[in-house]
Design a protein around this motif. Structure first.
Motif, PDB file in Angstrom:
ATOM      1  N   ALA A   1       0.861  -1.128   0.018  1.00  0.00           N
ATOM      2  CA  ALA A   1       0.044   0.035  -0.092  1.00  0.00           C
ATOM      3  C   ALA A   1       0.962   1.250   0.039  1.00  0.00           C
ATOM      4  CB  ALA A   1      -1.035   0.103   1.243  1.00  0.00           C
ATOM      5  N   TYR A   2       2.009   1.095   0.036  1.00  0.00           N
ATOM      6  CA  TYR A   2       3.149   2.511   0.025  1.00  0.00           C
ATOM      7  C   TYR A   2       3.848   2.546  -0.849  1.00  0.00           C
ATOM      8  CZ  TYR A   2       5.814   6.067   2.583  1.00  0.00           C
ATOM      9  OH  TYR A   2       6.321   7.311   2.813  1.00  0.00           O
ATOM     10  N   VAL A   3       4.776   1.578  -1.112  1.00  0.00           N
ATOM     11  CA  VAL A   3       5.682   1.548  -2.016  1.00  0.00           C
ATOM     12  C   VAL A   3       5.240   1.186  -3.572  1.00  0.00           C
ATOM     13  CG1 VAL A   3       8.157   0.901  -2.940  1.00  0.00           C
ATOM     14  CG2 VAL A   3       7.748   1.408  -0.480  1.00  0.00           C
ATOM     15  N   GLY A   4       4.533   0.203  -3.645  1.00  0.00           N
ATOM     16  CA  GLY A   4       3.901  -0.616  -4.642  1.00  0.00           C
ATOM     17  C   GLY A   4       4.648  -1.558  -5.311  1.00  0.00           C
ATOM     18  N   ASN A   5       5.286  -2.456  -4.378  1.00  0.00           N
ATOM     19  CA  ASN A   5       6.114  -3.526  -4.756  1.00  0.00           C
ATOM     20  C   ASN A   5       5.294  -4.806  -4.667  1.00  0.00           C
ATOM     21  OD1 ASN A   5       8.566  -2.224  -5.616  1.00  0.00           O
ATOM     22  ND2 ASN A   5       9.228  -2.262  -3.581  1.00  0.00           N
ATOM     23  N   PRO A   6       5.263  -5.741  -5.423  1.00  0.00           N
ATOM     24  CA  PRO A   6       4.375  -7.013  -5.295  1.00  0.00           C
ATOM     25  C   PRO A   6       5.006  -7.917  -4.088  1.00  0.00           C
ATOM     26  CG  PRO A   6       5.531  -7.415  -7.074  1.00  0.00           C
ATOM     27  CD  PRO A   6       5.916  -5.888  -6.732  1.00  0.00           C
ATOM     28  N   ARG A   7       4.086  -8.705  -3.417  1.00  0.00           N
ATOM     29  CA  ARG A   7       4.350  -9.528  -2.105  1.00  0.00           C
ATOM     30  C   ARG A   7       3.454 -10.762  -2.407  1.00  0.00           C
ATOM     31  NH1 ARG A   7       3.799  -4.865   2.174  1.00  0.00           N
ATOM     32  NH2 ARG A   7       1.565  -5.203   1.817  1.00  0.00           N
ATOM     33  N   PHE A   8       4.009 -11.763  -1.960  1.00  0.00           N
ATOM     34  CA  PHE A   8       3.304 -13.005  -1.869  1.00  0.00           C
ATOM     35  C   PHE A   8       2.168 -13.286  -3.087  1.00  0.00           C
ATOM     36  CE2 PHE A   8       3.799 -11.180   2.576  1.00  0.00           C
ATOM     37  CZ  PHE A   8       4.883 -12.211   2.985  1.00  0.00           C
ATOM     38  N   THR A   9       2.694 -12.767  -4.157  1.00  0.00           N
ATOM     39  CA  THR A   9       1.773 -13.072  -5.309  1.00  0.00           C
ATOM     40  C   THR A   9       2.248 -14.292  -6.015  1.00  0.00           C
ATOM     41  OG1 THR A   9       3.376 -12.103  -6.751  1.00  0.00           O
ATOM     42  CG2 THR A   9       1.533 -10.650  -5.844  1.00  0.00           C
ATOM     43  N   PHE A  10       3.316 -15.051  -5.680  1.00  0.00           N
ATOM     44  CA  PHE A  10       3.658 -16.429  -6.265  1.00  0.00           C
ATOM     45  C   PHE A  10       3.503 -16.475  -7.971  1.00  0.00           C
ATOM     46  CE2 PHE A  10       1.865 -16.844  -1.950  1.00  0.00           C
ATOM     47  CZ  PHE A  10       2.958 -17.503  -1.467  1.00  0.00           C
ATOM     48  N   GLY A  11       3.748 -15.224  -8.418  1.00  0.00           N
ATOM     49  CA  GLY A  11       3.965 -15.250 -10.042  1.00  0.00           C
ATOM     50  C   GLY A  11       2.483 -14.870 -10.478  1.00  0.00           C
ATOM     51  N   SER A  12       1.446 -14.918  -9.625  1.00  0.00           N
ATOM     52  CA  SER A  12      -0.001 -14.779 -10.496  1.00  0.00           C
ATOM     53  C   SER A  12      -0.169 -13.172 -10.565  1.00  0.00           C
ATOM     54  CB  SER A  12      -1.100 -15.331  -9.389  1.00  0.00           C
ATOM     55  OG  SER A  12      -2.430 -15.062  -9.480  1.00  0.00           O
ATOM     56  N   ILE A  13      -0.688 -12.874 -11.709  1.00  0.00           N
ATOM     57  CA  ILE A  13      -0.922 -11.497 -11.839  1.00  0.00           C
ATOM     58  C   ILE A  13      -2.218 -11.219 -11.554  1.00  0.00           C
ATOM     59  CG2 ILE A  13      -1.484  -9.931 -14.129  1.00  0.00           C
ATOM     60  CD1 ILE A  13       0.242 -11.760 -16.002  1.00  0.00           C
ATOM     61  N   ASP A  14      -3.258 -11.994 -11.512  1.00  0.00           N
ATOM     62  CA  ASP A  14      -4.386 -11.622 -10.650  1.00  0.00           C
ATOM     63  C   ASP A  14      -4.247 -11.281  -9.168  1.00  0.00           C
ATOM     64  OD1 ASP A  14      -5.862 -12.291 -12.912  1.00  0.00           O
ATOM     65  OD2 ASP A  14      -6.558 -14.088 -12.567  1.00  0.00           O
ATOM     66  N   LEU A  15      -2.882 -11.805  -8.636  1.00  0.00           N
ATOM     67  CA  LEU A  15      -3.033 -11.438  -7.035  1.00  0.00           C
ATOM     68  C   LEU A  15      -2.226 -10.168  -6.857  1.00  0.00           C
ATOM     69  CD1 LEU A  15      -1.945 -14.883  -5.693  1.00  0.00           C
ATOM     70  CD2 LEU A  15      -3.875 -13.593  -5.074  1.00  0.00           C
ATOM     71  N   MET A  16      -1.754  -9.594  -7.975  1.00  0.00           N
ATOM     72  CA  MET A  16      -1.058  -8.267  -8.048  1.00  0.00           C
ATOM     73  C   MET A  16      -1.868  -7.228  -7.158  1.00  0.00           C
ATOM     74  SD  MET A  16       2.163  -8.414  -9.139  1.00  0.00           S
ATOM     75  CE  MET A  16       2.340  -6.780  -9.880  1.00  0.00           C
ATOM     76  N   GLY A  17      -3.356  -7.389  -7.508  1.00  0.00           N
ATOM     77  CA  GLY A  17      -4.090  -6.645  -6.952  1.00  0.00           C
ATOM     78  C   GLY A  17      -4.664  -6.801  -5.481  1.00  0.00           C
ATOM     79  N   GLY A  18      -4.025  -7.904  -5.127  1.00  0.00           N
ATOM     80  CA  GLY A  18      -4.398  -8.020  -3.509  1.00  0.00           C
ATOM     81  C   GLY A  18      -5.657  -8.851  -3.491  1.00  0.00           C
TER      82      GLY A  18
END
Length: 671
Positions: free
Chosen positions: A184-201
């Motif tokens: 929510a602050y810097v904009g880096n992905p976390r714990f997405t495991f390579g899924s594009i859909d999880l980029m949005g949380g």
């Protein structure tokens, strides 16, 4: 001021505006009761219709939808334990238990009266305090937002009356859920495991629908083999009896709960003024405050009248509070307030510090409109209570698939991703089991709401403190200092109260058999916490791949979860007396065959949505569930009736959602 108030009243009483008022409030109640939609979506639905309206009619209509939605969310919360809006989530804590006790009518009437009171409080607050409160909002920065959100999470433990420790764990798990995706602050992905859909949380609406509606629906159709499912009863009475019950409850609330109504309404107004906090925080703070002040706090969560009153009064009080920063500062404090501000811009006006001076008649017209919206909401709620109760007369074999389909639409409409329907189903199945372990879905959902606010404000406050110096930054934040003092006083009070309670408990004799370490709830706590620790360690091991600012917040949350899990293990090992009488295993009564069959059907449903389309897959699910849930056996007449119900239900959903609301649903090979 009196002249502008009179002018605003005359404007609102124009025939076209009165019509707009009734239609918009009614639409808001309907949209608010639909799981996953909420005030912002309801206002967006009618926003295009306001392009050609006079600005007064447009703003009155949008205000009506906002007020109606905040009340409408309580209807599905009380009758189905399926919150229509995020704010109504707290209403379900006591509204649904009260309905299960045979007092569904009283719960709906109490919600209606409390919502009316909150609406009046919000309008009065705008009228009396807007010039005074607007400058105060400017003083709310990152530090104040962080403290407010953190206090909200701290208070979550008081909601979980049976086990505050598990309540805090539930909230922390909700906060950690928000760590998945772009931070929510810097904009880096976390714990997405390579899924594009999880980029949005993981969005809140599918989580809310999964954690509340699906477990209650499963509990309705899968009665445990060693328990009797309590049914909601809504007796059919004459309208005159409804009026009599309304006045009885109206007198009860305004004679014995005046302070609760005022306090809860002001909490809603105060939280609504602060940008970015939201209605869920308001209802949670009001609920916690009501519980602490109650003479019978142990009744909260079991159908307490005060719980419904606090929640509904605060979420309707928030409406006027949310309008104050929009009109006075040009700062929308919520998505619904942002839609309202867009409508103001659309009609050639610019909200901000000079809006009150330049557009005074418009401001006071909005204030009068909120008064009238509250009155119309109360009247519509009273006159439609019999119609609303019809939902309880729907057989479970029809109600269950219907709610699942509507919730799937509500989950999908947020982002238009099939992933969100998966989230709804999987979170619902998981919550069904976690509830039996004693975890609190309400606390979890509140953690999901507050997580991004806590992270963003914490990191922003730390950055400002480093730039200016922590001492200088803090000394320039008098509001933050006052909040810290209040927090310290509250913590000391809670510690003192806990110590006193502990001494009382020690003097009482332990009643009931104490289970061995691996038996009953004691064993479930020990094993679940033991299993959770390596999972927490696994997520923590991934943090080394992220930049420091991206990893900081999830590291704190994971550390807190690890400490809490160790505390649960120590409690199970060292405090066996706490588990006296809890010898029955939490999963002993589960209908494993039934839950397995429904899990397979729900997973097949989501897969079908992707490949054969939403409405074809929904029709298949509805027909299959209607057939297998028929308790008295399935005759050829029942099959024909199920076919008719399936066709009519799916057609109505298509007309209302796709054609009426313009909701895009997933398309597959067939439709």
């Amino acid at each position: 001021m009196l002249e502008m108030l009179w002018s605003g009243l005359l404007t609102c009483l124009a025939p076209i505006n009165v019509l707009a008022l009734f239609i918009s409030v009614a639409l808001g109640i309907v949209v608010g009761a639909l799981p996953g939609f909420g005030a912002a979506i309801g206002m967006i639905i009618i926003l295009p219709l306001t392009y050609t309206m006079d600005h007064s009619t447009a703003l009155i209509a949008l205000s009506g939808v906002y007020v109606g939605c905040e009340y409408g969310g309580s209807i599905s919360s009380i009758l189905l334990n399926t919150p229509g809006t995020s704010a109504a989530m707290v209403t379900a804590f006591d509204g649904y238990p009260m309905a299960r006790k045979g007092k569904a009518r009283d719960a709906l009437l109490i919600s209606n009266i409390a919502s009316f009171s909150g609406g009046i409080m919000s309008a009065l607050s705008m009228l009396l305090f807007m010039p005074l409160l607007a400058p105060f909002v400017i003083k709310f920065g990152a530090a104040e937002l962080f403290l407010l959100a953190a206090v909200g999470l701290f208070l979550v433990g008081s909601i979980s009356s049976k086990d505050p420790l598990k309540g805090i764990v539930s909230a922390a798990l909700g906060v950690f859920t928000t760590c998945i995706g772009v931070d929510a602050y810097v904009g880096n992905p976390r714990f997405t495991f390579g899924s594009i859909d999880l980029m949005g949380g993981i969005p809140f609406i599918p989580v809310m629908l999964g954690t509340f509606s699906l477990p209650s629906m499963l509990a309705m159709v899968l009665t445990p083999v060693c328990a009797v499912q309590e049914q909601i009863v809504f007796e059919k009475v004459r309208f005159r009896d409804n009026i009599s019950a309304f006045f009885r409850l109206f007198h009860l609330l305004f004679s014995k709960m005046k302070m609760l109504l005022v306090r809860s309404g002001l909490i809603g107004v105060g939280v609504g003024i602060v940008p970015g906090v939201g209605a869920s925080v308001a209802t949670m703070l009001a609920y916690s405050s009501a519980k602490r002040a109650s003479k019978e706090p142990e009744e909260f969560g079991k159908g307490a009248v005060e719980g419904i009153v606090a929640s509904e009064c605060s979420n309707n009080g928030l409406v006027g509070g949310a309008f104050i920063p929009v009109l006075a500062l040009g700062i929308p404090g919520s998505p619904a307030a942002a839609v309202f501000m867009a409508a103001i811009f659309m009609h050639g006006m610019a909200p901000g510090p000079n809006f009150l001076a330049n557009q005074g008649p418009v401001v006071y017209m909005v204030i009068v409109a909120l008064f009238l919206c509250a009155l119309v909401q109360m009247l519509l709620g009273l006159f439609t209570i019999g119609s609303l109760a019809n939902i309880l007369r729907i057989p479970s074999d029809k109600l269950f698939p219907g709610v699942i389909v509507i919730c799937a639409i509500g989950a999908y409409v947020v982002r238009g991703l099939n992933l969100d329907i998966w989230i709804f189903v999987l979170f619902g199945l998981a919550t069904y089991f976690l509830i039996r372990l004693g975890f609190n879905p309400g606390a979890y959902a509140l953690g999901v709401i507050l997580g991004p606010i806590v992270e963003r404000s914490m990191l922003e406050a730390l950055s400002l403190a480093r730039a200016k110096g922590a001492f200088v930054y803090f000394m320039n934040r008098p509001v933050a200092q006052a909040m810290l003092v209040l927090i310290a006083v509250y913590v000391l009070y809670r510690v003192y109260k806990r110590v006193r309670q502990g001494k009382v408990v020690e003097k009482k004799a332990v009643t009931g058999e104490i289970p061995r370490l691996l038996e009953g709830m004691r064993g479930a706590d020990f094993l679940s916490a033991l299993i959770a620790l390596p999972i927490i360690a696994g997520f923590a091991s991934l943090l080394g791949d992220y930049p420091p600012k991206t990893a900081m917040f999830p590291a704190i949350v994971l550390g807190l979860l690890a400490i809490l899990m160790v505390a649960i293990i120590l409690k199970a090992v060292l405090m066996p007396a706490r588990y006296a009488g809890m010898t029955e295993a939490p999963f002993a009564c589960i209908n494993w065959k039934g839950i397995g069959m429904h899990a397979v059907l729900l997973i097949a449903y989501v897969l079908g949505i992707k490949y054969i389309g939403f409405y074809v897959s929904s029709a298949t699910l509805v027909f299959v569930l209607c057939s297998i849930l028929k308790k008295d056996g399935l005759s050829s007449k029942d099959v024909l009736w199920n076919v008719v119900f399936t066709v009519v239900f799916v057609a109505v959903c298509y007309v209302i959602f796709s054609l009426g609301f313009g909701v895009a649903t997933p398309r597959g090979i067939l439709f």
